[in-house]
Scaffold this motif. Structure first.
Motif, PDB file in Angstrom:
ATOM      1  N   ALA A   1       0.789  -1.279   0.053  1.00  0.00           N
ATOM      2  CA  ALA A   1      -0.017  -0.113  -0.101  1.00  0.00           C
ATOM      3  C   ALA A   1       0.791   1.224  -0.098  1.00  0.00           C
ATOM      4  O   ALA A   1       0.457   2.495  -0.363  1.00  0.00           O
ATOM      5  CB  ALA A   1      -0.916  -0.002   1.374  1.00  0.00           C
ATOM      6  N   ASP A   2       2.111   1.094   0.573  1.00  0.00           N
ATOM      7  CA  ASP A   2       2.917   2.311   0.578  1.00  0.00           C
ATOM      8  C   ASP A   2       3.809   2.366  -0.731  1.00  0.00           C
ATOM      9  O   ASP A   2       4.723   3.418  -0.793  1.00  0.00           O
ATOM     10  CB  ASP A   2       4.049   2.132   1.772  1.00  0.00           C
ATOM     11  CG  ASP A   2       3.084   2.011   3.054  1.00  0.00           C
ATOM     12  OD1 ASP A   2       2.235   2.710   2.942  1.00  0.00           O
ATOM     13  OD2 ASP A   2       3.703   1.404   3.956  1.00  0.00           O
ATOM     14  N   PHE A   3       3.644   1.580  -1.691  1.00  0.00           N
ATOM     15  CA  PHE A   3       4.256   1.581  -2.954  1.00  0.00           C
ATOM     16  C   PHE A   3       4.030   2.949  -3.593  1.00  0.00           C
ATOM     17  O   PHE A   3       2.821   3.243  -3.997  1.00  0.00           O
ATOM     18  CB  PHE A   3       4.376   0.310  -3.793  1.00  0.00           C
ATOM     19  CG  PHE A   3       5.002   0.640  -5.269  1.00  0.00           C
ATOM     20  CD1 PHE A   3       6.248   0.028  -5.265  1.00  0.00           C
ATOM     21  CD2 PHE A   3       4.143   0.896  -6.322  1.00  0.00           C
ATOM     22  CE1 PHE A   3       7.013   0.382  -6.358  1.00  0.00           C
ATOM     23  CE2 PHE A   3       5.024   0.913  -7.612  1.00  0.00           C
ATOM     24  CZ  PHE A   3       6.226   0.681  -7.673  1.00  0.00           C
ATOM     25  N   THR A   4       5.176   3.646  -4.216  1.00  0.00           N
ATOM     26  CA  THR A   4       5.208   4.918  -4.956  1.00  0.00           C
ATOM     27  C   THR A   4       5.928   4.658  -6.230  1.00  0.00           C
ATOM     28  O   THR A   4       7.048   4.274  -6.000  1.00  0.00           O
ATOM     29  CB  THR A   4       5.546   6.286  -4.262  1.00  0.00           C
ATOM     30  OG1 THR A   4       4.751   5.997  -3.172  1.00  0.00           O
ATOM     31  CG2 THR A   4       5.610   7.428  -5.007  1.00  0.00           C
ATOM     32  N   PRO A   5       5.494   4.691  -7.386  1.00  0.00           N
ATOM     33  CA  PRO A   5       6.086   4.634  -8.603  1.00  0.00           C
ATOM     34  C   PRO A   5       7.525   5.408  -8.730  1.00  0.00           C
ATOM     35  O   PRO A   5       7.439   6.719  -8.163  1.00  0.00           O
ATOM     36  CB  PRO A   5       5.304   4.855  -9.837  1.00  0.00           C
ATOM     37  CG  PRO A   5       4.000   4.643  -9.221  1.00  0.00           C
ATOM     38  CD  PRO A   5       4.106   4.989  -7.809  1.00  0.00           C
ATOM     39  N   SER A   6       8.593   4.608  -9.214  1.00  0.00           N
ATOM     40  CA  SER A   6       9.665   5.621  -9.433  1.00  0.00           C
ATOM     41  C   SER A   6       9.409   6.930 -10.300  1.00  0.00           C
ATOM     42  O   SER A   6       8.811   6.829 -11.251  1.00  0.00           O
ATOM     43  CB  SER A   6      10.973   4.890 -10.026  1.00  0.00           C
ATOM     44  OG  SER A   6      12.003   5.750 -10.225  1.00  0.00           O
ATOM     45  N   PRO A   7      10.295   7.974  -9.902  1.00  0.00           N
ATOM     46  CA  PRO A   7      10.005   9.131 -10.823  1.00  0.00           C
ATOM     47  C   PRO A   7      10.987   9.165 -12.080  1.00  0.00           C
ATOM     48  O   PRO A   7      10.983  10.159 -12.802  1.00  0.00           O
ATOM     49  CB  PRO A   7      10.258  10.425  -9.715  1.00  0.00           C
ATOM     50  CG  PRO A   7      11.263   9.788  -8.987  1.00  0.00           C
ATOM     51  CD  PRO A   7      10.794   8.383  -8.494  1.00  0.00           C
ATOM     52  N   LEU A   8      11.829   8.022 -11.975  1.00  0.00           N
ATOM     53  CA  LEU A   8      12.853   8.196 -12.816  1.00  0.00           C
ATOM     54  C   LEU A   8      12.494   8.195 -14.430  1.00  0.00           C
ATOM     55  O   LEU A   8      13.003   8.627 -15.494  1.00  0.00           O
ATOM     56  CB  LEU A   8      13.984   7.032 -12.899  1.00  0.00           C
ATOM     57  CG  LEU A   8      14.808   6.955 -11.427  1.00  0.00           C
ATOM     58  CD1 LEU A   8      15.789   6.064 -11.382  1.00  0.00           C
ATOM     59  CD2 LEU A   8      15.405   8.358 -11.278  1.00  0.00           C
ATOM     60  N   ARG A   9      11.447   7.408 -14.740  1.00  0.00           N
ATOM     61  CA  ARG A   9      10.906   7.361 -16.091  1.00  0.00           C
ATOM     62  C   ARG A   9      10.466   8.553 -16.696  1.00  0.00           C
ATOM     63  O   ARG A   9      10.421   8.706 -17.911  1.00  0.00           O
ATOM     64  CB  ARG A   9       9.875   6.190 -16.072  1.00  0.00           C
ATOM     65  CG  ARG A   9      10.022   4.844 -15.784  1.00  0.00           C
ATOM     66  CD  ARG A   9       9.141   3.723 -16.026  1.00  0.00           C
ATOM     67  NE  ARG A   9       9.569   2.376 -16.000  1.00  0.00           N
ATOM     68  CZ  ARG A   9      10.371   1.807 -16.805  1.00  0.00           C
ATOM     69  NH1 ARG A   9      10.821   2.078 -17.747  1.00  0.00           N
ATOM     70  NH2 ARG A   9      10.868   0.519 -16.294  1.00  0.00           N
ATOM     71  N   ALA A  10       9.715   9.262 -15.988  1.00  0.00           N
ATOM     72  CA  ALA A  10       9.477  10.694 -16.404  1.00  0.00           C
ATOM     73  C   ALA A  10      10.570  11.579 -16.720  1.00  0.00           C
ATOM     74  O   ALA A  10      10.623  12.258 -17.810  1.00  0.00           O
ATOM     75  CB  ALA A  10       8.664  11.548 -15.365  1.00  0.00           C
TER      76      ALA A  10
END
Length: 703
Positions: free
Chosen positions: A257-266
């Motif tokens: 539930a705490d997973f946040t996608p990595s911002p690196l792809r953006a």
């Protein structure tokens, strides 16, 4: 261009290993790097590039939009005062009144004589100070509602402050006002404080609050290209935050539930932001950013996060090869280097280091020569700009500038390949004086060095360090590009030690010639048997004192055992021991480095050359020579003579502190030959050298 997916598919998994050297501070001055005593892992490491220089290379400074410009604080204060002066003068304020109003201007309490735009802005500023933000917003909106002709000086100010006031509760409205700030400046409204450029950073901060990190980085990049000083730190801090979020994403299960996608792809989807991240990696986070121990994992995740359909340009491949090599990803570094342009200096350096790790010295040297030739086209490698001395100090001399380091590596390879004169040239040109001194003092024959000095150095050249700092040579940052003076001085002392006094004179620095002439004349007079014994004794005693007081400058070794390189105050690692494989016993335990170290070891010819020289085993060897001259002087004088006692006592004390076993001869002779003199009696009573405190003459150079 090359598809990233194909490139990454053919890249074998690499061992994750940081190659950056650990910075260790010594007690004393900042010792420069000596490439000839470096272990293989240090010599084959790539330098850290400068973040600002890298950004300037990829995003050249812009001057096309004149409304976006930084304004120094002093200029901003003066400009605001001038705006007041011009407006008050237009209002017909008398000279005396004008002087009084301008003495301590307060923008929150403008005088009544100023136009309405000043009054409205001042009312808003007063409300802002009182934390009455609704009133501040109302006044500044009222200001912007005035006809354009009635608000030429405070429109930009009002738009900027409205953005700040709305940032917390209404970020979208705040962003529009920050955009309005530079739009108004571009339309010609006054911006005496540089708020148009500052508004880019403020808008970036608003975007960060909305988790639009890519948008924020673009704005900071724009700020950086227009010369905003704070933009560099903003970029560094934002990138730190981005990769910290990526660290969290990598450590959190995707079904959590705490997973946040990595911002690196953006970031990877935007070519400019890819270049920004690459610059950050090759600069290891920048000069003021702590580089974490898991940087290699971060770089690996960054490569994997790039879009599979993205294309890799040769320019990108050039710097990715550099970053991959820095992080120990040898296979990827080699693959990226293959896709880079053949005349790219960074990739040529990477190719050379990969070859050197395989022990291919000749091939590595050829690629390094190409890298040096291509440097003018790669300004980020050629020079590293520092804003202040403090910034240079922060970086430390543990890492030389890239172009300087390249010369050090090239000189090392030239020496290993028995290209001794070329090695000396490379070390001298780059200011690597310890390495140059080793080649000149230990490797070249006296004839080779003399020929080189006469053909390629100039007697009137400046020293590598100011003469008054002889005891403390400066750091790499203080060195001159060449070391002509120091090389000639080293040669002069070497000729003196070889007894070639007449040849030596031409190579001494001007300030030492008079002392040298006195020394040589005294020695020669002392050996003239036709002169009276007392005259010869006086001459030898004068020569002894000159040798004791100025021996370092007249005949000291630049390296061991005297270390004239530091004025005798510090010792330096043994070049000879570190130039043979046994000198790397500790590093040889690491099999991955053993091949590099063995490839860089001194050749048989080099070892033969420094092995043919018989070096004194004792530090400050010239003191022994001074004592010998004093002993000869004492043998020419009678027993129980005050002069004889003084010479034996003084010369014995020269040796007593460091070499008491040698001083014993002088002590015993003093007691035996001069028992009835005051010094002889005192020595016998104390069973060692003794002298009344008020007559004590301590050595001029520290022990």
């Amino acid at each position: 261009m090359f598809p990233l997916a194909k490139l990454l598919h053919h890249t074998a998994p690499a061992i994750l290993a940081l190659t950056a050297p650990i910075v260790v501070r010594a007690c004393g001055p900042d010792f420069p790097n000596a490439y000839l005593v470096m272990p293989g892992d240090r010599l084959t490491a790539l330098p850290t590039l400068d973040f600002a220089s890298e950004l300037a290379r990829v995003f050249p400074p812009r001057t096309d939009v004149t409304s976006l410009r930084p304004v120094p604080p002093e200029a901003a204060v003066a400009a605001e005062r001038e705006e007041w002066r011009a407006a008050l003068a237009t209002a017909g304020v008398t000279s005396d009144r004008l002087t009084a109003l301008l003495e301590i201007p307060d923008r929150a309490a403008p005088p009544a004589e100023l136009p309405r735009e000043f009054q409205l802005y001042g009312a808003g500023a007063a409300a802002w100070r009182a934390k009455d933000f609704p009133s501040a917003i109302a006044r500044w909106r009222e200001l912007l509602a005035l006809p354009a002709a009635e608000r030429p000086r405070r429109s930009v100010w009002a738009a900027y402050m409205l953005g700040r006031a709305l940032a917390e509760d209404r970020p979208d409205d705040a962003a529009r006002h920050f955009q309005l700030t530079h739009e108004l400046a571009a339309q010609g409204f006054a911006d005496s404080q540089g708020l148009a450029l500052a508004s880019l950073g403020e808008e970036a901060r608003v975007r960060l609050q909305a988790n639009d990190r890519a948008g924020a980085l673009r704005l900071y990049l724009q700020q950086q290209s227009f010369g905003e000083p704070s933009a560099l730190a903003s970029l560094q801090l934002t990138l730190q935050a981005v990769f910290a979020l990526d660290d969290t994403a990598a450590a959190t299960p995707t079904d959590s539930a705490d997973f946040t996608p990595s911002p690196l792809r953006a970031l990877g989807a935007d070519r400019d932001l890819r270049a920004l991240v690459t610059a950050w990696f090759v600069a290891r986070g920048g000069p003021h950013t702590p580089w974490t121990a898991h940087a290699t994992q971060r770089f690996r995740r960054w490569i994997e996060a790039l879009p599979a359909d993205a294309s890799l340009t040769p320019a990108e491949a050039d710097r990715w090869a550099w970053a991959a090599y820095q992080n120990g990803l040898w296979d990827q570094a080699g693959l990226f280097a293959r896709f880079a342009a053949p005349d790219a200096a960074a990739s040529e350096w990477v190719r050379a280091m990969l070859l050197l790790r395989e022990g291919r010295i000749e091939d590595a040297a050829a690629h390094l020569a190409n890298a040096a030739r291509f440097f003018p086209q790669d300004t980020a490698l050629s020079t590293v700009a520092f804003a202040t001395d403090a910034e240079r100090r922060f970086r430390s001399t543990q890492e030389d500038d890239p172009s300087v380091q390249l010369s050090g590596v090239r000189g090392t390879l030239a020496l290993q390949r028995q290209q001794y004169l070329e090695a000396l040239r490379l070390f001298l040109t780059a200011g690597h004086w310890p390495d140059a001194a080793y080649v000149a003092e230990r490797v070249l024959t006296l004839g080779e060095l003399t020929t080189f000095a006469r053909a390629e150095t100039h007697a009137a050249s400046a020293p590598m360090r100011p003469p008054e700092e002889y005891e403390w040579r400066g750091t790499t940052a203080e060195r001159a590009p060449t070391a002509d003076r120091d090389l000639r001085h080293l040669l002069a002392r070497r000729l003196v030690r070889a007894g070639r006094f007449d040849e030596a004179r031409e190579f001494f620095p001007a300030e030492f010639v008079a002392t040298y002439d006195r020394y040589v004349a005294a020695v020669r007079r002392g050996y003239q048997r036709e002169l009276p014994a007392a005259t010869r004794a006086d001459a030898l005693w004068e020569a002894a004192r000159l040798a004791r007081e100025h021996g370092m400058e007249l005949q000291g070794f630049e390296l061991a055992p005297d270390f004239a390189i530091w004025g005798g105050s510090f010792e330096w690692p043994s070049f000879e021991q570190n130039r043979v494989p046994t000198g790397w016993a500790w590093y040889a335990q690491h099999e991955k480095l053993q091949g590099v170290d063995l490839a860089l070891a001194a050749s048989e010819d080099e070892r033969k050359r420094f092995g043919q020289q018989t070096l004194p085993t004792r530090r400050f060897h010239y003191r022994q020579r001074a004592a010998e001259l004093a002993w000869l002087a004492s043998t020419l004088l009678p027993d129980d003579d005050v002069r004889t006692a003084e010479i034996l006592h003084t010369a014995g004390r020269w040796l007593a502190a460091r070499y008491p076993e040698d001083a014993q001869l002088f002590y015993k002779t003093l007691v035996f030959r001069c028992p009835n003199t005051d010094l002889g009696k005192a020595a016998a009573a104390h069973r060692w050298f003794a002298w009344p405190a008020e007559k004590e003459a301590e050595p001029t150079r520290s022990e």
